[in-house]
Every structure is written in structure tokens, then in C-alpha cells.
Scaffold this active site. Structure first.
Site, PDB file in Angstrom:
ATOM      1  N   HIS A   1      -4.132  -1.859  -6.057  1.00 41.62           N
ATOM      2  CA  HIS A   1      -3.492  -0.631  -6.516  1.00 41.62           C
ATOM      3  C   HIS A   1      -4.564   0.336  -7.025  1.00 41.62           C
ATOM      4  CE1 HIS A   1       0.216  -3.330  -7.383  1.00 41.62           C
ATOM      5  NE2 HIS A   1       0.189  -2.939  -6.135  1.00 41.62           N
TER       6      HIS A   1
ATOM      7  N   ASP B   1       0.805  -1.231   0.000  1.00 38.66           N
ATOM      8  CA  ASP B   1       0.000   0.000   0.000  1.00 38.66           C
ATOM      9  C   ASP B   1       0.831   1.272   0.000  1.00 38.66           C
ATOM     10  OD1 ASP B   1      -2.288  -1.677   0.309  1.00 38.66           O
ATOM     11  OD2 ASP B   1      -1.888  -1.755   2.451  1.00 38.66           O
TER      12      ASP B   1
END
Ligand code: IMP
Length: 422
Positions: free
Chosen positions: A40, A12
Site C-alpha cells: 500500500h 492494488d
């Protein structure tokens, strides 16, 4: 140029945005590890796109590869591919015949194994661990097997036999269910068979003709099965070097490793987190950064930037340049801390594996406040040397400790809000 983009923290980090930014129409994108556990997000002109299996570069690139190192849920693939094609109709995809297949049974096993663990890992429940487990036991279902119904039935039966104790009370102990799962997997073959090939051969051709290539890492360095915070890791190698076994392309053919780090730290799931912020500051950072998992929606744990981690993962990935994301989010904090070390005789992995307790030593910076959109544009237009003074100090401090240049800074979600420092 052939480059690899990797995350230097716990996943992340904003790799999606950086990959999208570095992708040109002529860039070949390759994913080499993980599956739908990755998440993503890419924002373009106010529209948000979420990627799990497809590379984040898929909106711009004309050709992407899902490498043999991946674990692929074929239904998730079809869904994502269809959606992306609405935006990028020219996009061509290649899937490695050697990638392993995630089925609904692997996802069931993932949940069941997690429930039986005394210390939960906090997996995404996307069947990642069990699929890699089968791959390495040499019983895995490979993409190429989807075209052979008999083989599928045999392999699913084998999976159910080896995992009998976990599946006993489930529907999967019923032979009719095995037939159903096999038939539904087989039905996908017609839809994907034209994309399936020995991807390494095509990739070698592109290396030989010197095409622009970007290898897109999923998850983060500290989730790497060998070098991460075991057992709180994912089940694949996530580091830059994994491109060789996950795609067939040698690391010796790569010109540049781009290491992506968030301006602070976040972590989903369990495991040590030396700079974790609790209370109001933690809540503020989580809300300002919308720190909720792209894949699971779980709130992410948040904390200050941890330079011992970055130093370790920069070396581990042999990073050439750093990309720092979400610097705008961090600016909203009044006072900003950066952990420069964990105190005397406290090694990074000893701390991260919970063998030694950290005594984080912080450097403190003033916040640079919330940046208005026109301020961001101005900073980007003017480039290096025109960032708010405190932000410049913060970035210089990272460069001093990590001994690598910060060449890319993300000031916001949108593709345009990216500063390149020459
Ligand atoms: P798994 O990959 O689903 O087996 O999950 C193992 C651990 O890695 C869990 O703590 C997950 O939350 C974490 N994880 C896996 N993929 C990602 C990712 O892309 N970002 C953040 N955490 C991840």
C-alpha cells in the site's frame, strides 16, 4: 463509526490512500489478512510511504492491530515499524499471538512450489501460501511460539520434514541451518513480546466503548481463496467478512463497508483478464498510472474498468459506498471504454475462471484530459456537480450499473486530492 475498506478488483486498487484518508488520530486500525504480499502506498506532502505489513493508516492513527488472520514475517515487521515510528512516534502496535509466522524457509518453499507448477500463479514469493498451508495443517509457527526456542526448533524440523522433497537440495536439510533459523527467530521475541497479546479481547473492549475503527483489507476480492479466480488467488480470505475470523470482531459490529476500485483494472500475476489492453494504449495507461507492483516491482497488466467484476465483488463484500481511485490517470486516455457485460450467457466467474470466453460489451466515453493541480483543487473545493462533464458521466454510469453510490473519488496520489461527494 466502524468501517471496513476492501479492494473490489485484483488488489492494488489504492486502498492505502483511501484508508489513510479515512483515518483520524482517534481511529483504531486493524489488519486481518495477508502478509507482506500486500503493498500500500501513501503520499503525504510529496513524501511517499510504502506499507506491506503495517496498516496504511499507521501514519495518522495512534493504535494499530495486526490480527490473527495475518501471516507475519517478524523481521519485516520490525523494519517497517521502526520506519513508521520516525514519522509517528506515538504509534502503538498490537500483534495477535495467534497470527502465523513467515520464515525464510516458507519463502524458499514458495519459490520452489512455484517453479514446480505447470501453470504458475505468479506469487510474490513472500512465503504467504506455504505459511497458510502450515497453519491449516495445524503445524504452523504462531507468533506466541517465538518465545519458546525448543518449540521453534521442533516446529521448524517438522516443516522441513513435511516439505522434505522441496528442501532436499537446499541448505535447510542441514540441522545446523535449522538451529540458525530458530535462533534468529527467537532473537526477535525480546523486541516484539511487549506487543503480543490476544488482540480480540482488546478489540472487543474498543467495540464496547464505541471507538472509531477501520478494518483494512489487504489484496483484493478477486484474490480471495474461496471467491476469487482460483487458483490465481492468494491464500487468505480477502473479503469484508474475513474480519470476523481474522480479528475476532463480528461483521455485525461494522457500520459501513467501503469498496475501493480503480477507475480502470490492473492485475499482477497470471489469470484471465477480459478487458486487458495490449499495445500502445496499454503501455500509455501503465506509464501514466505508474502501474508497477509495490511489493515486487513487476509491471502490472492493465485494462478497462470491468463492471461485471465490480457488480460481483460489490455484492460479495456487501459494499455500502464506492471509492474510485486514479480517475485522473484514466482521463489522459483519449477515448475511455467501460465493460458493462460479457455478452449473452457469460457469467462473471465462468469467464474469470477461463471456462467461457468473454465478449466484452463496452460503453465509450470521451477522456477528460490531464487535470492540472489547480483544477483538481477546484473540483475538490466545489464538490459534487463540478467535475468535468465526461468524468461526471463516467461516475454516474458506474453508479447506475453497480447500484451503489460513489462517495469518494481520488484525483491524485496526494491525501489532499480526494473528493468526497455528499
Ligand atoms: P501470493 O499472495 O504471494 O501467494 O500471490 C498470489 C497471487 O496474488 C499472485 O498473482 C500475486 O501477484 C497476487 N497478489 C497477492 N497480493 C497482492 C496484492 O496486494 N496486490 C496485487 N496482487 C497481489
Amino acid at each position: 463509526m466502524r468501517q471496513v475498506v476492501v479492494g473490489l478488483q485484483f488488489g492494488d486498487e489504492g486502498k492505502g490512500k483511501i484508508t489513510d484518508f479515512l483515518t483520524g488520530k482517534d481511529t483504531i486500525i486493524v489488519r486481518y489478512n495477508g502478509g507482506t504480499n500486500a503493498g500500500h502506498t501513501v503520499s503525504v506532502d510529496g513524501k511517499e510511504f510504502k506499507f506491506h505489513l503495517m496498516p496504511a493508516g499507521s501514519l495518522v492513527s495512534q493504535e494499530v492491530f495486526l490480527g490473527n488472520g495475518m501471516v507475519i514475517d517478524p523481521f519485516a515487521f520490525l523494519q517497517e515499524y521502526e520506519k513508521i515510528r520516525e514519522e509517528n512516534p506515538e504509534l502503538k502496535v498490537h500483534i495477535s499471538e495467534g497470527a502465523n509466522v513467515v520464515t525464510e524457509i516458507h519463502k524458499f518453499i514458495d519459490r520452489a512450489e512455484e517453479e514446480s507448477r505447470e501453470n504458475r500463479i505468479g506469487t510474490t514469493s513472500h512465503g504467504i501460501g506455504p505459511t497458510y498451508e502450515e497453519k491449516y495443517s495445524r503445524n504452523g509457527i504462531r507468533i506466541e511460539d517465538l518465545g519458546d526456542k525448543e518449540k521453534l526448533v521442533k516446529k521448524i524440523k517438522l516443516l522441513c520434514r513435511t516439505k522434505k522433497s522441496l528442501l532436499e537440495k537446499s541448505n535447510y536439510s542441514d540441522p545446523a541451518e535449522i538451529d540458525r533459523v530458530a535462533a534468529s527467530l527467537y532473537s526477535v521475541w525480546e523486541k516484539i513480546k511487549d506487543y503480543v497479546e490476544r488482540t480480540e479481547i482488546t478489540l472487543w473492549g474498543y467495540v464496547d466503548s464505541d471507538r472509531n475503527m477501520l478494518f483494512e483489507g489487504a489484496n483484493g476480492a478477486l484474490l480471495d481463496i474461496d471467491f476469487g479466480t482460483y487458483p490465481f488467488v492468494t491464500s487468505s480470505n480477502t473479503i469484508s467478512g474475513a474480519i470476523h475470523n481474522g480479528s475476532g470482531v463480528s461483521m455485525r459490529k461494522i457500520h459501513r463497508v467501503v469498496g475501493v476500485a480503480k477507475a480502470y483494472t490492473t492485475r499482477v500475476g497470471e489469470g484471465p483478464f477480459p478487458t486487458e489492453l495490449s499495445g500502445k494504449d496499454g503501455e500509455k495507461l501503465r506509464e501514466s498510472g505508474s502501474e508497477y507492483g509495490t511489493t515486487t516491482g513487476r509491471p502490472r497488466r492493465v485494462g478497462w474498468l470491468d463492471l461485471p467484476i465490480l457488480k460481483y465483488t460489490t455484492r460479495l463484500n456487501d459494499v455500502d459506498i464506492l471509492a474510485i481511485t486514479k480517475i485522473d490517470v484514466l482521463g489522459s486516455m483519449k477515448e475511455i471504454k467501460v465493460c458493462k457485460d460479457y455478452g449473452k450467457d457469460r457469467g462473471v466467474m465462468e469467464v474469470l475462471q477461463g471456462k467461457v470466453k468473454a465478449n466484452p460489451q463496452y460503453e465509450i466515453f470521451d477522456g477528460w484530459g490531464n487535470l492540472a493541480e489547480d483544477e483538481k483543487s477546484m473540483i475538490i473545493e466545489r464538490g459534487k456537480g463540478h467535475m468535468p462533464e465526461e468524468m461526471e458521466k463516467y461516475i454516474s454510469f458506474i453508479e447506475k450499473i453497480i447500484e451503489k453510490p460513489v462517495k469518494i473519488i481520488s484525483l491524485g496520489k496526494n491525501r489532499k486530492t480526494t473528493l468526497v461527494r455528499e
